[in-house]
Motif scaffolding. Sequence first.
Motif: not given
Length: 443
Positions: A341-345, A349-356, A366-369
């Motif tokens: 995955l490439v995660c863009v929280p 809870d999305q930042g936590e999922v991305a960290r895991h 990567v940042s949402k911006s």
Amino acid sequence: MPKNFLFAVWAGGGAVPPVLSVARALRERGHGVRVLADRSLHEEVAAAGAEPIAWTTAPQGDTTDPAKDLIKDFEARTPLGAFARLRDRIVCGPAAEYARDTLAELRARPADALVAEHMLLGAFTGGEAAGIPLASLVTTIYPLPTPGAPPPGPGLTPATGALGRLRDRVMTQLMLKPWGKGLPALNAARDAVGLPPLDSVIDAFDRVDRLLVLSPRALDYPGRRFPAYLRHVGPRLDDPAWAGEPQLPEGDAPLALASLSSSFVNQRTLLQRIAEALGTLPVRGLLTTGPAVDPATVRAPGNVLVTATAPHSIALRHAAVTITHAGHGTAVKSLAAGVPLVCVPLGRDQGEVARHVELAGAGITVSKSASPRTVARAVDRVLHDPSYRREAQRLAAEIAAETATDRAVAELEALTERATRTDEDAPGGGTAEPSGPSRTLSN
């Protein structure tokens, strides 16, 4: 022997499909299942084979329409502001209304157990007043603090040493404090149905007989310890009823699946930047906007197919990478298919999922911006570094083992069987109160 289950769910976007997946599985086992739900969810409930029941006094929402979204956390300026909206508009603020509707339904048509989405403390209050077994469904990584892990939410890495443990203690207290503002409303709901007050909102989350986490244990911290009444029962991997027919872009280049939230979170500009990023890469892009965004508003390059919906379970069989907001459903379905995955929280809870996902080595964030160029670089990195796919495939094997049997259904059936035996053994044949959860911790 068939049992009768009452489910309770609110229009909470990605939390709805896994809850209804459990309801569908129970129905297929021959049990009676009805679901208290917002009217906007009734078609989805019926598609799961369950009987929809409308809330009568509790709030009604529709996440596909920004004007009808119950919490409107996309309007919040800070994470704390977004949390306050969830607390005041779902968890605690309308707890009395959820409790009233749930108890009224149980008195009109008794059930053998109440099964509700984790945040509906009002529904659990009504179920507790009715004296029936309670089961809570957590549709993401367990979101409350426990020993052996950093407090969930900020996406912290696990602590090391005394300073790290101090950090966790301080952060835990800071995270729990805002719940206090919801306690008066929650205790008022309890008083209205004849239950004693609680000392904290967090205590209310514990007042269930089973807490079933619909998330892979392998995605959480190995040393994390949980309450003994908690069970990791594996994720739900079936597509929601509204997923539609499969569509894949033509060609034989690597397939990049891009998907953000199924509810409105101001994601259209990010969808556009992801489409532009994929247009610079030698890939086939499949971008699903979800029910809340019109696909016609996203300008797509020639190698990107934009559609409102598509069954991800089918697309992921062909995908080489997923670009996602790190919503739990999309992230875990990708990992179950061995897709990195490439995660863009975007929040929740999305930042936590991305960290895991990052800690597991199965993706990057990567940042949402982030600019289209930054997103493209991240996608290219995941595609060409084999370690990400290797770790995603490792998690896929663990998820396959965890979902080989339907543990959620087994736990719910066992819960009602124990309650039946307890009732039969009660003096005079009366109904015995549920024994309540143990406070001991387990791995």
